[in-house]
Design a protein around this motif. Structure first.
Motif, PDB file in Angstrom:
ATOM      1  N   SER A 177       0.808  -1.220   0.000  1.00 14.06           N
ATOM      2  CA  SER A 177       0.000   0.000   0.000  1.00 14.06           C
ATOM      3  C   SER A 177       0.843   1.273   0.000  1.00 14.06           C
ATOM      4  N   SER A 178       2.167   1.136   0.166  1.00 15.49           N
ATOM      5  CA  SER A 178       3.066   2.279   0.073  1.00 15.49           C
ATOM      6  C   SER A 178       3.763   2.282  -1.276  1.00 15.49           C
ATOM      7  N   VAL A 179       3.654   3.386  -1.986  1.00 13.83           N
ATOM      8  CA  VAL A 179       4.363   3.562  -3.256  1.00 13.83           C
ATOM      9  C   VAL A 179       5.488   4.563  -2.998  1.00 13.83           C
ATOM     10  N   VAL A 180       6.727   4.101  -3.040  1.00 13.72           N
ATOM     11  CA  VAL A 180       7.867   4.942  -2.681  1.00 13.72           C
ATOM     12  C   VAL A 180       8.474   5.553  -3.942  1.00 13.72           C
ATOM     13  N   CYS A 181       8.616   6.870  -3.925  1.00  7.80           N
ATOM     14  CA  CYS A 181       9.115   7.612  -5.082  1.00  7.80           C
ATOM     15  C   CYS A 181      10.359   8.418  -4.718  1.00  7.80           C
ATOM     16  N   PRO A 182      11.200   8.720  -5.693  1.00  6.36           N
ATOM     17  CA  PRO A 182      12.210   9.761  -5.481  1.00  6.36           C
ATOM     18  C   PRO A 182      11.523  11.117  -5.461  1.00  6.36           C
ATOM     19  N   ALA A 183      12.202  12.125  -4.967  1.00  3.62           N
ATOM     20  CA  ALA A 183      11.631  13.478  -4.926  1.00  3.62           C
ATOM     21  C   ALA A 183      11.706  14.085  -6.317  1.00  3.62           C
ATOM     22  N   ASP A 184      10.840  13.598  -7.195  1.00  2.00           N
ATOM     23  CA  ASP A 184      10.836  13.965  -8.606  1.00  2.00           C
ATOM     24  C   ASP A 184       9.381  14.104  -9.049  1.00  2.00           C
ATOM     25  N   LEU A 185       8.965  15.310  -9.404  1.00  2.00           N
ATOM     26  CA  LEU A 185       7.566  15.552  -9.745  1.00  2.00           C
ATOM     27  C   LEU A 185       7.101  14.736 -10.941  1.00  2.00           C
ATOM     28  N   LYS A 186       7.968  14.595 -11.930  1.00  2.00           N
ATOM     29  CA  LYS A 186       7.576  13.829 -13.112  1.00  2.00           C
ATOM     30  C   LYS A 186       7.336  12.370 -12.750  1.00  2.00           C
ATOM     31  N   TYR A 187       8.149  11.844 -11.851  1.00  2.00           N
ATOM     32  CA  TYR A 187       7.973  10.459 -11.401  1.00  2.00           C
ATOM     33  C   TYR A 187       6.626  10.317 -10.686  1.00  2.00           C
ATOM     34  N   VAL A 188       6.313  11.281  -9.829  1.00  2.00           N
ATOM     35  CA  VAL A 188       5.043  11.255  -9.100  1.00  2.00           C
ATOM     36  C   VAL A 188       3.868  11.324 -10.069  1.00  2.00           C
ATOM     37  N   GLU A 189       3.951  12.209 -11.032  1.00  2.00           N
ATOM     38  CA  GLU A 189       2.883  12.351 -12.022  1.00  2.00           C
ATOM     39  C   GLU A 189       2.667  11.064 -12.799  1.00  2.00           C
ATOM     40  N   GLU A 190       3.761  10.389 -13.119  1.00  2.00           N
ATOM     41  CA  GLU A 190       3.664   9.121 -13.854  1.00  2.00           C
ATOM     42  C   GLU A 190       2.974   8.051 -13.007  1.00  2.00           C
ATOM     43  N   VAL A 191       3.322   7.991 -11.717  1.00  2.00           N
ATOM     44  CA  VAL A 191       2.675   7.029 -10.824  1.00  2.00           C
ATOM     45  C   VAL A 191       1.180   7.308 -10.757  1.00  2.00           C
ATOM     46  N   LEU A 192       0.814   8.573 -10.594  1.00  2.00           N
ATOM     47  CA  LEU A 192      -0.600   8.930 -10.472  1.00  2.00           C
ATOM     48  C   LEU A 192      -1.382   8.682 -11.765  1.00  2.00           C
ATOM     49  N   SER A 193      -0.718   8.799 -12.887  1.00  2.00           N
ATOM     50  CA  SER A 193      -1.401   8.552 -14.163  1.00  2.00           C
ATOM     51  C   SER A 193      -1.732   7.080 -14.356  1.00  2.00           C
ATOM     52  N   LYS A 194      -0.963   6.204 -13.711  1.00  2.00           N
ATOM     53  CA  LYS A 194      -1.144   4.766 -13.890  1.00  2.00           C
ATOM     54  C   LYS A 194      -1.929   4.116 -12.753  1.00  2.00           C
ATOM     55  N   ASP A 195      -1.799   4.661 -11.545  1.00  2.00           N
ATOM     56  CA  ASP A 195      -2.411   4.038 -10.368  1.00  2.00           C
ATOM     57  C   ASP A 195      -3.503   4.950  -9.818  1.00  2.00           C
ATOM     58  N   LYS A 196      -4.747   4.525  -9.938  1.00  2.00           N
ATOM     59  CA  LYS A 196      -5.885   5.333  -9.504  1.00  2.00           C
ATOM     60  C   LYS A 196      -6.332   5.005  -8.075  1.00  2.00           C
ATOM     61  N   ASP A 197      -5.487   4.262  -7.347  1.00  2.00           N
ATOM     62  CA  ASP A 197      -5.835   3.892  -5.982  1.00  2.00           C
ATOM     63  C   ASP A 197      -5.023   4.688  -4.959  1.00  2.00           C
ATOM     64  N   ILE A 198      -4.458   5.816  -5.377  1.00  3.25           N
ATOM     65  CA  ILE A 198      -3.656   6.652  -4.476  1.00  3.25           C
ATOM     66  C   ILE A 198      -4.565   7.596  -3.706  1.00  3.25           C
ATOM     67  N   ALA A 199      -4.534   7.506  -2.396  1.00  4.13           N
ATOM     68  CA  ALA A 199      -5.350   8.390  -1.551  1.00  4.13           C
ATOM     69  C   ALA A 199      -4.606   9.654  -1.159  1.00  4.13           C
ATOM     70  N   ALA A 200      -3.290   9.532  -0.902  1.00  7.43           N
ATOM     71  CA  ALA A 200      -2.562  10.659  -0.322  1.00  7.43           C
ATOM     72  C   ALA A 200      -1.093  10.618  -0.684  1.00  7.43           C
ATOM     73  N   ILE A 201      -0.489  11.777  -0.582  1.00  5.95           N
ATOM     74  CA  ILE A 201       0.966  11.919  -0.649  1.00  5.95           C
ATOM     75  C   ILE A 201       1.407  12.514   0.682  1.00  5.95           C
ATOM     76  N   ILE A 202       2.372  11.867   1.329  1.00  3.22           N
ATOM     77  CA  ILE A 202       2.892  12.357   2.607  1.00  3.22           C
ATOM     78  C   ILE A 202       4.391  12.578   2.481  1.00  3.22           C
ATOM     79  N   LEU A 203       4.895  13.644   3.090  1.00  4.63           N
ATOM     80  CA  LEU A 203       6.334  13.907   3.049  1.00  4.63           C
ATOM     81  C   LEU A 203       6.733  14.819   4.196  1.00  4.63           C
ATOM     82  N   GLU A 204       8.040  14.810   4.477  1.00  2.00           N
ATOM     83  CA  GLU A 204       8.646  15.820   5.333  1.00  2.00           C
ATOM     84  C   GLU A 204       8.929  17.023   4.435  1.00  2.00           C
ATOM     85  N   PRO A 205       8.320  18.164   4.674  1.00  2.00           N
ATOM     86  CA  PRO A 205       8.522  19.292   3.761  1.00  2.00           C
ATOM     87  C   PRO A 205       9.918  19.898   3.814  1.00  2.00           C
TER      88      PRO A 205
END
Length: 444
Positions: A177-205
């Motif tokens: 249930s955890s999808v781990v990404c590098p701190a890369d917006l394009k990578y995040v966008e790609e994950v979200l475009s493929k996986d529609k079961d994402i509820a939230a993004i959490i990070l240390e700002p």
């Protein structure tokens, strides 16, 4: 090095051996593991603490960054003493917790409602549960090296390799249930475009592990836009950055408002406790008078020690001080002076690495890389200093009376003085020389 350290800490050594027979692993948190053994502290005041052998330390751990005001600040001590005679636990509401919640909401743009919890870990567990319930989805996006406590949902992505859990005992569905990404917006966008079961993004700002791995410029602003476009909840874990980076944390500094914020540590003035603060439409899921998808409340949450009278009293006093911004400015200036002088010492002795940090933090990277190319070092690089180098570095400083927070960094407080800083700079150079002589530190 080890013999000199041990010879002045014989009682700590004895107690460490005894602890192994009584306490699992001989420690109550993995961060307290140290070579050749942990030190046992007997008291602390201001910027200093003393171990059971009488050794004095300038403290840059500061309660794992929970003590921006320093140890045993007079106002905190007075607040606790004034309440303890009235009882330590009521299992009921108090008028004071409303005052505490109002202070939080005045400082944090994301805070329309507050729910108090027992710790930072609990805050993140609850925030993730709220987000999943609100969106009706199961997965969360996390970032490499970002730490959100020891709960099941946040134990993938803490250490390298980042796609593996750091502990046994996790059910496969929790890990998945955890999808781990590098701190890369394009990578995040790609994950979200493929996986529609994402509820939230959490990070240390601040970036991973209180800024050990800084995030790219404009990353927070980009995440806010991405979350809005994809109907995903944005959670800021401000357990460390909260009140420290500014009275309103990173979100106030950067002008980026998350949907949920988790707070602890300085929230209470250094006592146990935490909270989730967020938009009312999400926080209403905790309201037992309101139905959400057939349940009242939609999200289950309890806690015996939530907003206990002592933490509440301490928290109110601390936040009244923090909202003025003066203690943050002092701590920031002192940390900046440490970073500047540590950097000069690295250059003088041709050490492979660099010193960096924001706000009232300092981080030390040991390894061949240029500071001006910091963003090209990923979480594996910045958190991948060999453990033996880290432990040797910590021990060399500790033997001279300087204690760090974790890895090779620390935090300042408003209790630190110019004399503390000058002493620390001198000790730092002595330690660097010792590490060079013992071939314990990389050089150019």
């Amino acid at each position: 090095m080890e013999d000199s350290f041990s010879s002045h800490r014989q009682k700590s050594k004895f107690l460490s051996e005894k602890a192994k027979t009584l306490i699992a692993g001989g420690i109550t948190s993995e961060l307290r593991y140290a070579l050749p053994f942990p030190i046992f502290i007997s008291k602390a005041k201001g910027s200093r603490k003393w171990d059971v052998d009488g050794n004095e330390y300038i403290d840059y751990s500061m309660g794992s960054a929970a003590l921006l005001l320093g140890h045993s600040h007079d106002a905190i001590v007075d607040a606790v003493n004034s309440k303890i005679g009235d009882g330590t636990l009521y299992s009921a509401l108090t008028e004071q917790e409303l005052e505490w919640a109002e202070l939080i909401s005045d400082m944090y743009p994301s805070s329309e409602r507050v729910r108090f919890v027992g710790s930072g870990t609990e805050a993140n567990i609850l925030a993730i549960r709220i987000a999943r319930a609100f969106k009706g989805r199961s997965k969360i996006i996390r970032f490499e090296g970002h730490f959100h406590g020891w709960g099941d949902d946040t134990n993938v992505g803490i250490k390298f390799p980042f796609d593996k859990p750091v502990t046994h005992g996790l059910p496969p569905n929790v890990v998945d249930s955890s999808v781990v990404c590098p701190a890369d917006l394009k990578y995040v966008e790609e994950v979200l475009s493929k996986d529609k079961d994402i509820a939230a993004i959490i990070l240390e700002p601040s970036g991973a592990s209180w800024g050990t791995v800084p995030i790219p410029d404009a990353f927070l602003q980009g995440l806010r836009k991405v979350c809005d476009l994809n109907d995903v909840v944005l959670i800021f874990d401000e357990v460390i950055t909260g009140f420290r980076w500014s009275p309103g944390g990173v979100q106030a500094l950067e002008g980026v408002t998350p949907d949920l914020t988790t707070l602890a540590k300085n929230l209470t003035g250094g006592l146990p406790g935490g909270c989730v603060a967020g938009k009312s439409e999400l926080m209403d899921l905790l309201d037992p008078s309101k139905e959400f998808k057939g349940l009242q409340a939609g999200v289950f949450h309890r806690g015996t020690f939530n907003a206990n009278p002592l933490s509440t009293a301490s928290g109110i006093v601390a936040l009244e001080i923090f909202k003025l911004g003066e203690v943050q400015q002092k701590a920031d200036l002192l940390a900046g002076k440490l970073r500047q002088n540590f950097s000069q010492i690295f250059k003088k002795h041709e050490i492979a690495g660099f010193v960096y940090g924001e706000s009232s933090t300092f981080h030390i990277y040991l390894g061949s890389h240029k500071k001006d190319d910091l963003t090209s070092l990923n979480a594996h690089g910045l958190k991948g200093i060999p453990q033996n180098q880290v432990l040797d570095f910590q021990m060399s400083l500790r033997s001279r009376g300087v204690d760090l927070l974790s890895y090779t960094g620390g935090v300042t407080s408003s209790a630190h003085t110019e004399d503390d800083i000058e002493r620390t700079i001198s000790v730092f150079e002595d330690s660097i020389v010792e590490l060079i002589e013992n071939d314990k530190i990389p050089r150019l």
